[in-house]
Design a protein around this motif. Structure first.
Motif, mmCIF file in Angstrom:
data_model
loop_
_atom_site.group_PDB
_atom_site.id
_atom_site.type_symbol
_atom_site.label_atom_id
_atom_site.label_comp_id
_atom_site.label_asym_id
_atom_site.label_seq_id
_atom_site.Cartn_x
_atom_site.Cartn_y
_atom_site.Cartn_z
ATOM 1 N N ILE A 1 0.769 -1.109 -0.465
ATOM 2 C CA ILE A 1 -0.087 -0.047 0.267
ATOM 3 C C ILE A 1 0.848 0.892 0.580
ATOM 4 N N SER A 2 0.783 1.977 -0.843
ATOM 5 C CA SER A 2 1.462 3.589 -1.035
ATOM 6 C C SER A 2 0.656 4.695 -0.434
ATOM 7 N N ILE A 3 1.012 4.940 0.463
ATOM 8 C CA ILE A 3 0.650 6.137 1.007
ATOM 9 C C ILE A 3 1.266 7.454 0.874
ATOM 10 N N VAL A 4 0.201 8.453 0.284
ATOM 11 C CA VAL A 4 0.732 10.309 0.285
ATOM 12 C C VAL A 4 0.426 10.609 0.795
ATOM 13 N N TYR A 5 1.701 11.584 1.200
ATOM 14 C CA TYR A 5 0.924 12.485 2.024
ATOM 15 C C TYR A 5 1.842 14.167 2.052
ATOM 16 N N ASN A 6 1.439 15.279 2.956
ATOM 17 C CA ASN A 6 2.425 16.751 2.375
ATOM 18 C C ASN A 6 1.728 16.859 1.683
ATOM 19 N N PHE A 7 0.255 17.034 1.036
ATOM 20 C CA PHE A 7 0.240 17.854 0.153
ATOM 21 C C PHE A 7 -0.121 19.724 0.651
ATOM 22 N N PRO A 8 0.476 19.877 -0.622
ATOM 23 C CA PRO A 8 -0.219 21.775 -0.429
ATOM 24 C C PRO A 8 -0.962 22.028 -0.430
ATOM 25 N N ASP A 9 -1.324 23.235 1.095
ATOM 26 C CA ASP A 9 -2.438 23.534 1.795
ATOM 27 C C ASP A 9 -3.556 24.001 0.477
ATOM 28 N N PHE A 10 -4.293 23.048 -0.491
ATOM 29 C CA PHE A 10 -5.177 23.179 -0.661
ATOM 30 C C PHE A 10 -6.910 22.666 -0.587
ATOM 31 N N THR A 11 -6.769 22.013 0.823
ATOM 32 C CA THR A 11 -8.021 21.857 1.323
ATOM 33 C C THR A 11 -8.050 22.731 2.866
#
Length: 338
Positions: free
Chosen positions: A250-260
């Motif tokens: 399972i791949s988990i992506v984190y630290n998205f730009p603050d778009f939400t």
């Protein structure tokens, strides 16, 4: 005269489905599967399209079985099943979600808002498996009506949701920790974590932490000229990065730009986590923002005044996830993401 739709052919017999029963004609028909013939092998109606009824039936039975298993999993783990409204006269404005509007209101794109109201009322562990609606383009992985599974834990962090996700996938996979999809053997007990930024560096050699030439990317990829920065990044991510994720585990992506704005923030990043198996995005998890002082500036644009009132009353620390259930069904039943 006896007649029916051809459902099976052999060297000496033809099995047809009539309005009353299954009939066995003692000859090999000269017609095609699903045509309607009579007992003398005369064509009554030619099938306008070929349908694999047997495989459709098997798929639907397995789908219903997995839906039942998912509900059992959550109830065995102390979650309460809830049902929330699917037609709302008003709904929160969100940047990246296109809602379906009817003359009676909006069809809800997720259950998040209603579930957070329940957390404010004192519910601690809840789940819902139901239909959601978005005005998306339609393909193998997108449709306007789809099954969504959402669950929330009060007083929890995303790591507990990650454990729920792993355990649920294993349980749905007949308690087998390895999911076979094509030539890939995916370890459902293990997760690998990637930051959003490092994936752009790895696959596109693009450092999105620094200003980049958006117009150049739009020109190179023949995109709409008025796209925002976030929309350009979404395109690049979906086109060049997603397909590489979740091939071994399972791949988990984190630290998205603050778009939400419904996830907590840490510096310039949203505490949001996306889950991938075999190149398919399956779920979106938040460390949920519950600080009303931080949220209230967004509520000026909100149309769901009831949600504003609930959040002003107070929501506990919580983590939740939206899981595209139709997608995991395809991976589990069909076993192919291509």
């Amino acid at each position: 005269m006896r007649k029916g739709r051809i459902v099976k052919m052999s060297q000496n017999n033809t099995l047809v489905l009539s309005s009353k029963a299954m009939l066995n004609f003692p000859f090999k028909t000269k017609h095609n599967m699903y045509d309607i013939i009579d007992e003398n092998d005369n064509l009554i109606v030619r099938s306008y399209k070929k349908m694999d009824f047997e495989n459709n039936l098997l798929y639907l039975k397995e789908k219903l079985h997995l839906i039942s298993k998912a509900r059992y999993f959550f109830k065995e783990n102390g979650f309460e099943e809830v049902l929330t409204p699917k037609l709302k006269p008003q709904y929160l404005k969100e940047r990246h979600i296109k809602k379906i509007r009817t003359k009676y209101g909006y069809l809800v794109p997720s259950f998040e808002i209603e579930h957070k109201k329940l957390l404010c009322l004192g519910f601690e562990k809840i789940f819902e498996l139901n239909f959601a609606y978005r005005d998306d383009f339609e393909d193998k992985w997108h449709s306007k009506e789809f099954l969504m599974l959402e669950w929330y834990r009060a007083y929890a962090k995303p790591k507990e949701i990650v454990n729920d996700f792993k355990n649920l996938c294993i349980f749905l996979n007949d308690s087998n920790t390895v999911l076979k999809i094509g030539s890939n053997n995916i370890d459902l007990e293990r997760c690998e974590f990637f930051s959003y930024l490092e994936l752009f560096l790895k696959y596109l050699n693009l450092n999105i932490a620094h200003p980049f030439d958006k117009s150049k990317i739009i020109l190179e990829h023949n995109l709409e000229p008025n796209l925002t920065k976030s929309q350009v990044l979404d395109y690049l991510f979906a086109t060049y990065i997603e397909k590489n994720l979740g091939k071994r585990c399972i791949s988990i992506v984190y630290n998205f730009p603050d778009f939400t704005f419904l996830a907590k923030k840490e510096g310039k990043f949203a505490k949001r986590y996306e889950f991938y198996i075999d190149g398919v995005e399956l779920a979106n998890c938040y460390d949920e923002e519950n600080d009303f002082v931080r949220l209230k500036k967004y509520f000026r644009a909100s149309t769901d005044k009831e949600f504003v009132d609930y959040m002003a009353f107070g929501m506990p620390q919580a983590s939740g996830i939206a899981f595209g259930f139709d997608r995991i069904l395809k991976l589990l039943i069909v076993g192919d993401s291509a």
